[in-house]
Design an enzyme around this catalytic site. Structure first.
Site, PDB file in Angstrom:
ATOM      1  N   HIS A   1     -31.388 -47.971 -43.771  1.00 22.97           N
ATOM      2  CA  HIS A   1     -32.299 -47.080 -42.930  1.00 22.97           C
ATOM      3  C   HIS A   1     -32.373 -47.422 -41.351  1.00 22.97           C
ATOM      4  O   HIS A   1     -32.342 -46.359 -40.513  1.00 22.97           O
ATOM      5  CB  HIS A   1     -33.548 -47.071 -43.389  1.00 22.97           C
ATOM      6  CG  HIS A   1     -34.011 -46.335 -44.803  1.00 22.97           C
ATOM      7  ND1 HIS A   1     -33.670 -44.948 -44.930  1.00 22.97           N
ATOM      8  CD2 HIS A   1     -34.499 -46.944 -45.771  1.00 22.97           C
ATOM      9  CE1 HIS A   1     -33.869 -44.722 -45.998  1.00 22.97           C
ATOM     10  NE2 HIS A   1     -34.582 -45.596 -46.520  1.00 22.97           N
TER      11      HIS A   1
ATOM     12  N   GLY B   1     -39.794 -51.347 -50.815  1.00 25.01           N
ATOM     13  CA  GLY B   1     -39.514 -51.567 -49.528  1.00 25.01           C
ATOM     14  C   GLY B   1     -39.827 -50.374 -48.645  1.00 25.01           C
ATOM     15  O   GLY B   1     -39.643 -49.151 -49.169  1.00 25.01           O
TER      16      GLY B   1
ATOM     17  N   GLN C   1     -38.800 -44.390 -41.777  1.00 23.13           N
ATOM     18  CA  GLN C   1     -39.199 -43.628 -42.699  1.00 23.13           C
ATOM     19  C   GLN C   1     -40.573 -43.043 -42.487  1.00 23.13           C
ATOM     20  O   GLN C   1     -41.002 -42.175 -43.229  1.00 23.13           O
ATOM     21  CB  GLN C   1     -39.220 -44.256 -44.132  1.00 23.13           C
ATOM     22  CG  GLN C   1     -37.916 -44.642 -44.758  1.00 23.13           C
ATOM     23  CD  GLN C   1     -37.864 -45.242 -46.039  1.00 23.13           C
ATOM     24  OE1 GLN C   1     -37.995 -46.428 -45.860  1.00 23.13           O
ATOM     25  NE2 GLN C   1     -37.754 -44.640 -47.140  1.00 23.13           N
TER      26      GLN C   1
ATOM     27  N   HIS D   1     -30.618 -51.823 -48.658  1.00 25.08           N
ATOM     28  CA  HIS D   1     -31.101 -50.495 -48.714  1.00 25.08           C
ATOM     29  C   HIS D   1     -31.948 -50.351 -47.622  1.00 25.08           C
ATOM     30  O   HIS D   1     -31.833 -49.242 -46.859  1.00 25.08           O
ATOM     31  CB  HIS D   1     -31.855 -50.289 -49.700  1.00 25.08           C
ATOM     32  CG  HIS D   1     -32.665 -48.887 -50.060  1.00 25.08           C
ATOM     33  ND1 HIS D   1     -32.248 -47.770 -51.192  1.00 25.08           N
ATOM     34  CD2 HIS D   1     -33.515 -48.346 -49.301  1.00 25.08           C
ATOM     35  CE1 HIS D   1     -32.946 -46.773 -50.871  1.00 25.08           C
ATOM     36  NE2 HIS D   1     -33.777 -46.937 -49.935  1.00 25.08           N
ATOM     37  N   GLU D   2     -32.825 -51.193 -47.182  1.00 23.83           N
ATOM     38  CA  GLU D   2     -33.673 -50.959 -45.908  1.00 23.83           C
ATOM     39  C   GLU D   2     -32.851 -51.024 -44.853  1.00 23.83           C
ATOM     40  O   GLU D   2     -33.219 -50.409 -43.715  1.00 23.83           O
ATOM     41  CB  GLU D   2     -34.994 -51.981 -46.056  1.00 23.83           C
ATOM     42  CG  GLU D   2     -35.769 -51.641 -47.243  1.00 23.83           C
ATOM     43  CD  GLU D   2     -36.446 -50.338 -47.524  1.00 23.83           C
ATOM     44  OE1 GLU D   2     -36.301 -49.429 -46.540  1.00 23.83           O
ATOM     45  OE2 GLU D   2     -36.401 -50.014 -48.757  1.00 23.83           O
TER      46      GLU D   2
ATOM     47  N   CYS E   1     -35.224 -43.878 -53.478  1.00 21.51           N
ATOM     48  CA  CYS E   1     -35.792 -43.841 -52.020  1.00 21.51           C
ATOM     49  C   CYS E   1     -36.921 -43.435 -51.934  1.00 21.51           C
ATOM     50  O   CYS E   1     -37.067 -42.156 -52.517  1.00 21.51           O
ATOM     51  CB  CYS E   1     -34.692 -43.383 -50.999  1.00 21.51           C
ATOM     52  SG  CYS E   1     -35.246 -43.552 -49.331  1.00 21.51           S
ATOM     53  N   LEU E   2     -37.972 -43.686 -51.269  1.00 23.71           N
ATOM     54  CA  LEU E   2     -39.372 -42.933 -51.085  1.00 23.71           C
ATOM     55  C   LEU E   2     -38.869 -41.782 -50.115  1.00 23.71           C
ATOM     56  O   LEU E   2     -39.924 -40.674 -50.220  1.00 23.71           O
ATOM     57  CB  LEU E   2     -40.315 -43.984 -50.645  1.00 23.71           C
ATOM     58  CG  LEU E   2     -40.694 -45.010 -51.226  1.00 23.71           C
ATOM     59  CD1 LEU E   2     -41.720 -45.991 -50.421  1.00 23.71           C
ATOM     60  CD2 LEU E   2     -41.484 -44.602 -52.479  1.00 23.71           C
TER      61      LEU E   2
HETATM   62 ZN    ZN Z   1     -34.933 -45.836 -48.886  1.00 25.96          ZN
END
Ligand code: ZN
Length: 165
Positions: free
Chosen positions: A141, A46, A51, A137-138, A95-96
């Site tokens: 953000h 995701g 991000q 999660h997304e 998380c990236l």
């Molecule tokens: Zn994330």
């Protein structure tokens, strides 16, 4: 195709609330393509627009691509509600933007998501399991929240120290 740089926490943009995507945004198709390209290149499931420094309410998800083939989904101006029969489950999340530091997060296991699709349809869909977790999660953000923000204060302090060290 273009793979964009992923912002790393504590970049302040990761703590900002994003703005709605305009209906006639001419850059939307390219943004969606870049989000997928960047997510797959980073081996993620995701990725949210903030991000990559685009402060707009859009994210992409594909929870199956590593094991079972691609199921790409893009969510434009999404809203997430807890499904009526949902329970709460604890699971590991990565998380990236916080690489190498998985953490446990408790979330509802079923959600109803209202969003616009890339071809302009407004839909409401039910999601469970890994998709429900990834979507929440997304969605975080877009509201300027990351997985640190789900941790109790003492655990968060330990995790931040581990991340910084
Ligand atoms: Zn994330």
């Amino acid at each position: 195709m273009s793979v964009r740089d992923i912002l790393l926490w504590p970049d302040p943009r990761l703590s900002q609330v994003c703005a709605p995507v305009a209906d006639d945004d001419p850059g939307l198709a390219q943004l969606i393509e870049d989000l997928f390209d960047t997510m797959y290149a980073a081996m993620g499931r995701g990725l949210a627009a903030p991000q990559i420094g685009v402060m707009q309410r859009i994210f992409v998800v594909d929870v199956t691509w590593k094991e079972a083939g691609r199921t790409p989904m893009a969510f434009i101006n999404p809203g997430v509600a807890v499904a009526p029969d949902a329970g709460r489950v604890v699971g590991d999340e990565q998380c990236l933007s916080i690489p190498g530091l998985p953490m446990q997060v408790e979330r509802p296991d079923q959600v109803l998501v209202h969003y616009r699709t890339p071809d302009g349809r407004d839909v409401t869909r039910h999601f469970g399991g890994n998709e429900a977790r990834c979507i929440q999660h997304e969605m975080d953000h877009l509201e300027g929240r990351v997985i640190f923000d789900h941790q109790p204060q003492d655990r968060r302090a330990r995790l931040e120290a581990a991340y910084g060290g």
